[in-house]
Write a protein that holds these residues in place. Structure first.
Motif, short mmCIF file in Angstrom:
data_model
loop_
_atom_site.label_atom_id
_atom_site.label_comp_id
_atom_site.label_asym_id
_atom_site.label_seq_id
_atom_site.Cartn_x
_atom_site.Cartn_y
_atom_site.Cartn_z
N LEU A 1 0.77 -1.34 -0.17
CA LEU A 1 -0.03 -0.08 0.10
C LEU A 1 0.92 1.23 0.10
O LEU A 1 1.80 1.38 0.88
CB LEU A 1 -0.97 -0.06 1.35
CG LEU A 1 -1.66 1.40 1.57
CD1 LEU A 1 -3.05 1.22 0.59
CD2 LEU A 1 -2.25 1.19 2.93
N ARG A 2 0.61 2.12 -0.78
CA ARG A 2 1.44 3.43 -1.02
C ARG A 2 0.29 4.54 -0.77
O ARG A 2 -0.74 4.68 -1.22
CB ARG A 2 2.02 3.65 -2.36
CG ARG A 2 2.44 5.06 -2.42
CD ARG A 2 3.55 5.13 -3.64
NE ARG A 2 4.84 4.48 -2.94
CZ ARG A 2 5.90 4.47 -3.66
NH1 ARG A 2 6.16 5.24 -4.64
NH2 ARG A 2 7.07 3.92 -2.88
N ARG A 3 0.53 5.60 0.07
CA ARG A 3 -0.20 6.84 0.10
C ARG A 3 0.63 7.97 -0.66
O ARG A 3 1.65 8.09 -0.57
CB ARG A 3 0.05 7.42 1.77
CG ARG A 3 -0.91 8.33 1.86
CD ARG A 3 -0.59 9.15 3.41
NE ARG A 3 0.64 9.36 3.79
CZ ARG A 3 1.49 10.36 3.40
NH1 ARG A 3 0.93 11.40 2.94
NH2 ARG A 3 2.64 10.54 3.69
N PHE A 4 -0.19 8.63 -1.57
CA PHE A 4 0.12 9.52 -2.30
C PHE A 4 0.00 10.77 -2.02
O PHE A 4 -1.35 11.11 -1.20
CB PHE A 4 -0.35 9.37 -3.76
CG PHE A 4 0.33 8.15 -4.76
CD1 PHE A 4 1.33 8.20 -5.74
CD2 PHE A 4 -0.45 6.82 -4.49
CE1 PHE A 4 1.54 7.33 -6.39
CE2 PHE A 4 -0.06 5.79 -5.12
CZ PHE A 4 1.11 6.00 -6.10
N PRO A 5 0.93 11.83 -2.19
CA PRO A 5 0.72 13.30 -1.66
C PRO A 5 -0.63 13.71 -1.97
O PRO A 5 -1.29 13.36 -3.05
CB PRO A 5 1.61 14.18 -2.19
CG PRO A 5 2.83 13.09 -2.61
CD PRO A 5 1.94 11.87 -2.83
#
Length: 133
Positions: free
Chosen positions: A89-93
């Motif tokens: 899982l990646r959180r993007f700006p």
């Protein structure tokens, strides 16, 4: 031109790249295939999150967590277990340009390849030839 993307337009941009995209009723979640990875993406007011399946057995989750923790570029990434698969899982700006979004997505795909389980040789059992002091 560097077009600025908000989380909802970034989600639409990602959905255009997915094979067989499916949308939630509210239109804030998209699922599909991105290359060989099952993909889930959701837009929040604070940013977009994208999850990719990892080609790694669930039994190797501890090793994947250690590898992820030792990767400085992965400060916005996490692993979780769902549907008998490991997900990256990646959180993007919240705000980013199309170019930044493309580069961060490629970085996430590269990280998923790094975390993929590889066939390893079994550990060698060395004969004990003598006594250790």
């Amino acid at each position: 031109m560097k077009k600025a993307l908000d989380p909802h337009s970034a989600l639409r941009s990602l959905a255009a790249r997915l094979a067989q995209p499916r949308w939630s009723a509210a239109g804030s979640v998209a699922t599909g295939m991105l290359g060989a990875h099952r993909t889930r993406a959701r837009s929040f007011d604070a940013g977009l999150t994208v999850a990719l399946t990892l080609d790694r057995p669930v039994s190797q989750a501890p090793e994947a967590c250690l590898l992820l923790a030792s990767t400085p570029e992965a400060c916005d990434d996490a692993l979780y277990l769902a549907d008998d698969s490991l997900w990256l899982l990646r959180r993007f700006p919240e705000r980013l340009t199309e170019v930044e979004f493309d580069l961060l997505l490629k970085q996430q795909l590269a990280l998923a390849a790094l975390l993929a389980g590889r066939d390893r040789a079994p550990p060698l059992v060395l004969p004990i030839a003598g006594r250790y002091a």
